[in-house]
Design a protein around this motif. Structure first.
Motif, PDB file in Angstrom:
ATOM      1  N   THR A   1      -3.334   1.726 -19.484  1.00 54.58           N
ATOM      2  CA  THR A   1      -2.588   2.645 -20.343  1.00 54.58           C
ATOM      3  C   THR A   1      -3.010   2.529 -21.799  1.00 54.58           C
ATOM      4  O   THR A   1      -2.677   3.390 -22.608  1.00 54.58           O
ATOM      5  CB  THR A   1      -1.065   2.414 -20.247  1.00 54.58           C
TER       6      THR A   1
ATOM      7  N   GLU B   1      -5.041   3.255 -24.556  1.00 58.06           N
ATOM      8  CA  GLU B   1      -6.071   4.242 -24.882  1.00 58.06           C
ATOM      9  C   GLU B   1      -7.167   3.672 -25.766  1.00 58.06           C
ATOM     10  O   GLU B   1      -8.288   4.170 -25.779  1.00 58.06           O
ATOM     11  CB  GLU B   1      -5.431   5.463 -25.537  1.00 58.06           C
TER      12      GLU B   1
ATOM     13  N   ARG C   1       1.844   8.491 -12.337  1.00 63.54           N
ATOM     14  CA  ARG C   1       1.970   9.000 -13.705  1.00 63.54           C
ATOM     15  C   ARG C   1       0.732   8.630 -14.522  1.00 63.54           C
ATOM     16  O   ARG C   1       0.191   9.453 -15.259  1.00 63.54           O
ATOM     17  CB  ARG C   1       3.224   8.450 -14.363  1.00 63.54           C
TER      18      ARG C   1
ATOM     19  N   GLN D   1      -1.988  11.105 -16.322  1.00 62.89           N
ATOM     20  CA  GLN D   1      -2.346  11.012 -17.741  1.00 62.89           C
ATOM     21  C   GLN D   1      -3.859  10.869 -17.926  1.00 62.89           C
ATOM     22  O   GLN D   1      -4.445  11.506 -18.803  1.00 62.89           O
ATOM     23  CB  GLN D   1      -1.631   9.822 -18.388  1.00 62.89           C
TER      24      GLN D   1
ATOM     25  N   LYS E   1      -5.573  14.125 -17.206  1.00 66.36           N
ATOM     26  CA  LYS E   1      -5.363  15.060 -18.311  1.00 66.36           C
ATOM     27  C   LYS E   1      -6.340  14.752 -19.446  1.00 66.36           C
ATOM     28  O   LYS E   1      -6.892  15.651 -20.069  1.00 66.36           O
ATOM     29  CB  LYS E   1      -3.924  14.971 -18.807  1.00 66.36           C
ATOM     30  N   ARG E   2      -6.563  13.464 -19.696  1.00 64.40           N
ATOM     31  CA  ARG E   2      -7.501  13.067 -20.751  1.00 64.40           C
ATOM     32  C   ARG E   2      -8.938  13.425 -20.406  1.00 64.40           C
ATOM     33  O   ARG E   2      -9.766  13.603 -21.289  1.00 64.40           O
ATOM     34  CB  ARG E   2      -7.402  11.574 -21.018  1.00 64.40           C
TER      35      ARG E   2
END
Length: 97
Positions: free
Chosen positions: A10, A12, A54, A58, A61-62
């Motif tokens: 998670t 980034e 989830r 994410q 989506k990135r």
């Protein structure tokens, strides 16, 4: 521990390139496909902060509208099958569907 391991993905700041993003997304795909049935609700829920599903959403989506690597396409196939199998079970709550 699945949650501790997924927490690594998670962050980034750890992803410095598109290839790293694709590689990490493949790793999370693997976790989604092997997560135990007893964490079914976390597996399916996009609302649970600790959900592998989830995190996968994410990361995808990135990835944006760019092309997925062949490796990631292969990794997503069992995820799709697993999600479909779980979501068609009669004991899954409607809010998870």
């Amino acid at each position: 521990d699945c949650i501790a391991l997924l927490a690594r993905y998670t962050d980034e700041g750890r992803l410095h390139s598109q290839s790293e993003l694709m590689r990490h997304t493949c790793h999370v795909c693997a976790w989604v496909t092997v997560v135990r049935e007893r964490v079914l609700h976390s597996f399916c829920s996009l609302k649970d902060a600790n959900s592998p599903m989830r995190l996968l959403a994410q990361l995808l989506k990135r990835c944006g509208d760019g092309r997925l690597t062949p490796r990631l396409r292969v990794c997503l196939q069992p995820v799709r099958k697993r999600c479909k199998a779980i979501l068609t079970r009669s004991d899954v709550d409607d809010h998870v569907r």
